[in-house]
Design a protein around this motif. Sequence first.
Motif, PDB file in Angstrom:
ATOM      1  N   ARG A   1       0.835  -1.199   0.000  1.00 34.72           N
ATOM      2  CA  ARG A   1       0.000   0.000   0.000  1.00 34.72           C
ATOM      3  C   ARG A   1       0.875   1.257   0.000  1.00 34.72           C
ATOM      4  NH1 ARG A   1      -3.751   2.495   4.801  1.00 34.72           N
ATOM      5  NH2 ARG A   1      -4.726   4.101   3.521  1.00 34.72           N
ATOM      6  N   VAL A   2       1.902   1.265   0.827  1.00 33.53           N
ATOM      7  CA  VAL A   2       2.805   2.420   0.880  1.00 33.53           C
ATOM      8  C   VAL A   2       3.482   2.629  -0.466  1.00 33.53           C
ATOM      9  CG1 VAL A   2       4.941   3.297   1.895  1.00 33.53           C
ATOM     10  CG2 VAL A   2       3.194   2.274   3.364  1.00 33.53           C
ATOM     11  N   SER A   3       3.928   1.555  -1.083  1.00 33.30           N
ATOM     12  CA  SER A   3       4.598   1.650  -2.376  1.00 33.30           C
ATOM     13  C   SER A   3       3.671   2.211  -3.440  1.00 33.30           C
ATOM     14  CB  SER A   3       5.106   0.271  -2.806  1.00 33.30           C
ATOM     15  OG  SER A   3       5.681   0.328  -4.096  1.00 33.30           O
ATOM     16  N   ALA A   4       2.420   1.813  -3.412  1.00 34.11           N
ATOM     17  CA  ALA A   4       1.457   2.319  -4.395  1.00 34.11           C
ATOM     18  C   ALA A   4       1.312   3.826  -4.268  1.00 34.11           C
ATOM     19  CB  ALA A   4       0.109   1.631  -4.211  1.00 34.11           C
ATOM     20  N   GLY A   5       1.198   4.310  -3.024  1.00 36.31           N
ATOM     21  CA  GLY A   5       1.085   5.747  -2.802  1.00 36.31           C
ATOM     22  C   GLY A   5       2.325   6.490  -3.267  1.00 36.31           C
ATOM     23  N   GLN A   6       3.491   5.910  -2.991  1.00 38.20           N
ATOM     24  CA  GLN A   6       4.742   6.548  -3.401  1.00 38.20           C
ATOM     25  C   GLN A   6       4.840   6.647  -4.924  1.00 38.20           C
ATOM     26  OE1 GLN A   6       7.514   3.933  -1.432  1.00 38.20           O
ATOM     27  NE2 GLN A   6       7.644   5.235   0.404  1.00 38.20           N
ATOM     28  N   GLN A   7       4.452   5.570  -5.615  1.00 39.44           N
ATOM     29  CA  GLN A   7       4.517   5.580  -7.080  1.00 39.44           C
ATOM     30  C   GLN A   7       3.556   6.607  -7.667  1.00 39.44           C
ATOM     31  OE1 GLN A   7       4.654   1.595  -9.069  1.00 39.44           O
ATOM     32  NE2 GLN A   7       4.609   0.833  -6.971  1.00 39.44           N
ATOM     33  N   LEU A   8       2.354   6.669  -7.089  1.00 36.20           N
ATOM     34  CA  LEU A   8       1.343   7.584  -7.616  1.00 36.20           C
ATOM     35  C   LEU A   8       1.777   9.037  -7.449  1.00 36.20           C
ATOM     36  CD1 LEU A   8      -1.431   8.159  -8.801  1.00 36.20           C
ATOM     37  CD2 LEU A   8      -2.379   7.964  -6.496  1.00 36.20           C
ATOM     38  N   TYR A   9       2.148   9.419  -6.228  1.00 30.89           N
ATOM     39  CA  TYR A   9       2.501  10.822  -5.992  1.00 30.89           C
ATOM     40  C   TYR A   9       3.811  11.205  -6.657  1.00 30.89           C
ATOM     41  CZ  TYR A   9      -1.434  11.327  -2.843  1.00 30.89           C
ATOM     42  OH  TYR A   9      -2.704  11.389  -2.326  1.00 30.89           O
ATOM     43  N   SER A  10       4.713  10.243  -6.813  1.00 33.35           N
ATOM     44  CA  SER A  10       5.952  10.518  -7.540  1.00 33.35           C
ATOM     45  C   SER A  10       5.651  10.833  -9.002  1.00 33.35           C
ATOM     46  CB  SER A  10       6.892   9.311  -7.447  1.00 33.35           C
ATOM     47  OG  SER A  10       8.051   9.523  -8.214  1.00 33.35           O
ATOM     48  N   ALA A  11       4.730  10.072  -9.594  1.00 32.82           N
ATOM     49  CA  ALA A  11       4.343  10.321 -10.984  1.00 32.82           C
ATOM     50  C   ALA A  11       3.678  11.681 -11.135  1.00 32.82           C
ATOM     51  CB  ALA A  11       3.416   9.218 -11.468  1.00 32.82           C
ATOM     52  N   LEU A  12       2.990  12.122 -10.086  1.00 30.79           N
ATOM     53  CA  LEU A  12       2.315  13.420 -10.108  1.00 30.79           C
ATOM     54  C   LEU A  12       3.265  14.573  -9.803  1.00 30.79           C
ATOM     55  CD1 LEU A  12      -0.902  12.371  -8.161  1.00 30.79           C
ATOM     56  CD2 LEU A  12      -0.819  13.038 -10.572  1.00 30.79           C
ATOM     57  N   GLY A  13       4.461  14.236  -9.339  1.00 30.32           N
ATOM     58  CA  GLY A  13       5.420  15.274  -8.999  1.00 30.32           C
ATOM     59  C   GLY A  13       5.105  15.968  -7.681  1.00 30.32           C
ATOM     60  N   ILE A  14       4.393  15.277  -6.781  1.00 31.18           N
ATOM     61  CA  ILE A  14       4.048  15.855  -5.476  1.00 31.18           C
ATOM     62  C   ILE A  14       4.914  15.203  -4.410  1.00 31.18           C
ATOM     63  CG2 ILE A  14       2.230  16.227  -3.768  1.00 31.18           C
ATOM     64  CD1 ILE A  14       0.188  15.995  -6.020  1.00 31.18           C
ATOM     65  N   PRO A  15       5.838  15.926  -3.789  1.00 31.47           N
ATOM     66  CA  PRO A  15       6.723  15.323  -2.793  1.00 31.47           C
ATOM     67  C   PRO A  15       5.965  14.926  -1.530  1.00 31.47           C
ATOM     68  CG  PRO A  15       7.032  17.703  -2.876  1.00 31.47           C
ATOM     69  CD  PRO A  15       6.132  17.351  -4.021  1.00 31.47           C
TER      70      PRO A  15
ATOM     71  N   THR B   1      -0.038   6.427 -15.227  1.00 32.41           N
ATOM     72  CA  THR B   1       0.690   5.651 -14.226  1.00 32.41           C
ATOM     73  C   THR B   1       0.064   4.278 -14.020  1.00 32.41           C
ATOM     74  OG1 THR B   1       1.243   7.699 -13.077  1.00 32.41           O
ATOM     75  CG2 THR B   1       1.548   5.635 -11.853  1.00 32.41           C
ATOM     76  N   ILE B   2       0.882   3.241 -14.147  1.00 32.63           N
ATOM     77  CA  ILE B   2       0.452   1.885 -13.833  1.00 32.63           C
ATOM     78  C   ILE B   2       1.240   1.439 -12.611  1.00 32.63           C
ATOM     79  CG2 ILE B   2       0.349  -0.504 -14.617  1.00 32.63           C
ATOM     80  CD1 ILE B   2      -0.010   0.493 -17.448  1.00 32.63           C
ATOM     81  N   ILE B   3       0.533   1.189 -11.521  1.00 36.98           N
ATOM     82  CA  ILE B   3       1.186   0.811 -10.268  1.00 36.98           C
ATOM     83  C   ILE B   3       1.723  -0.611 -10.369  1.00 36.98           C
ATOM     84  CG2 ILE B   3       0.870   0.545  -7.786  1.00 36.98           C
ATOM     85  CD1 ILE B   3       0.607   3.436  -8.804  1.00 36.98           C
ATOM     86  N   ASP B   4       2.937  -0.815  -9.881  1.00 39.39           N
ATOM     87  CA  ASP B   4       3.558  -2.140  -9.917  1.00 39.39           C
ATOM     88  C   ASP B   4       2.713  -3.170  -9.180  1.00 39.39           C
ATOM     89  OD1 ASP B   4       5.678  -1.034 -11.269  1.00 39.39           O
ATOM     90  OD2 ASP B   4       6.967  -0.864  -9.492  1.00 39.39           O
ATOM     91  N   ARG B   5       2.823  -4.411  -9.602  1.00 39.96           N
ATOM     92  CA  ARG B   5       2.198  -5.529  -8.908  1.00 39.96           C
ATOM     93  C   ARG B   5       3.289  -6.429  -8.333  1.00 39.96           C
ATOM     94  NH1 ARG B   5      -1.399  -2.398  -9.738  1.00 39.96           N
ATOM     95  NH2 ARG B   5      -3.532  -2.900 -10.383  1.00 39.96           N
ATOM     96  N   ALA B   6       2.955  -7.137  -7.277  1.00 40.05           N
ATOM     97  CA  ALA B   6       3.902  -8.084  -6.697  1.00 40.05           C
ATOM     98  C   ALA B   6       4.236  -9.153  -7.726  1.00 40.05           C
ATOM     99  CB  ALA B   6       3.300  -8.721  -5.445  1.00 40.05           C
ATOM    100  N   PRO B   7       5.474  -9.636  -7.739  1.00 38.90           N
ATOM    101  CA  PRO B   7       5.817 -10.717  -8.668  1.00 38.90           C
ATOM    102  C   PRO B   7       4.985 -11.964  -8.369  1.00 38.90           C
ATOM    103  CG  PRO B   7       7.558 -10.419  -7.042  1.00 38.90           C
ATOM    104  CD  PRO B   7       6.602  -9.272  -6.872  1.00 38.90           C
ATOM    105  N   MET B   8       4.727 -12.749  -9.398  1.00 39.03           N
ATOM    106  CA  MET B   8       3.888 -13.929  -9.238  1.00 39.03           C
ATOM    107  C   MET B   8       4.441 -14.878  -8.176  1.00 39.03           C
ATOM    108  SD  MET B   8       2.287 -16.390 -12.207  1.00 39.03           S
ATOM    109  CE  MET B   8       3.829 -17.185 -12.636  1.00 39.03           C
TER     110      MET B   8
END
Length: 221
Positions: free
Chosen positions: A92-106, A206-213
């Motif tokens: 969940r934390v990683s998803a938020g980090q990826q999303l806001y990073s793509a938006l350019g919001i620190p 933005t496509i959020i990463d998924r856990a490896p299979m």
Amino acid sequence: MNVHDAVRSRRSVRDFTDQRVDRAVLERVLESAARTPSGGNIQPWHTYVVTGQSHAAIVEKMSARLTAGDLGDAPQYPIYPADLKSPYRERRVSAGQQLYSALGIPREDKKARRAWFARNWQFFGAPVVLFCYVDRNMGSAQWSDVGMYLQTIMLLLREEGLASCPQEAWSVYHTTVDEMVQPPADLMLFCGMAIGYEDTAVSGGTIIDRAPMSETVQFLG
């Protein structure tokens, strides 16, 4: 579009144009989605599709609530477990980090993050919103049926060239939705879903990463 392409290209879009969505397209999608499997074929989903003046009225009411500093209604269900354990917490934390990073919001710009998140209650500009309700006496098995139904809708929308964004955030302000759609008292709002045509001139795609299979699947035998 084949099923694999629909699954791989589906993502939660958060920038829509105001292009009108033909009602016939929505009816075709929802009629096909009714084929979603459910335990005992009880079909526990209850769907409300909101457009036009009703759509504008919800946005207006929500704007007033947010401006007044309203933090929301008493929860009807927990969106996440109170103590989200590993590895789910990290995902969940990683998803938020990826999303806001793509938006350019620190991370430290809390005001900008809150302002962006508030776009949930404008449906990210989408002209159509679907609200999905479930009967209050249903159990976790029926909630999983509802999840399959919503995923089926989103994949069918992809085939139609439409984008979507499922929004559990609407459960935080469920009374505003209830006032508009006026569901029977035994129904509870699960989520909204923004539907429309993606504004590719704005969207970052933005496509959020998924856990490896290897983390989620085991083959036996």
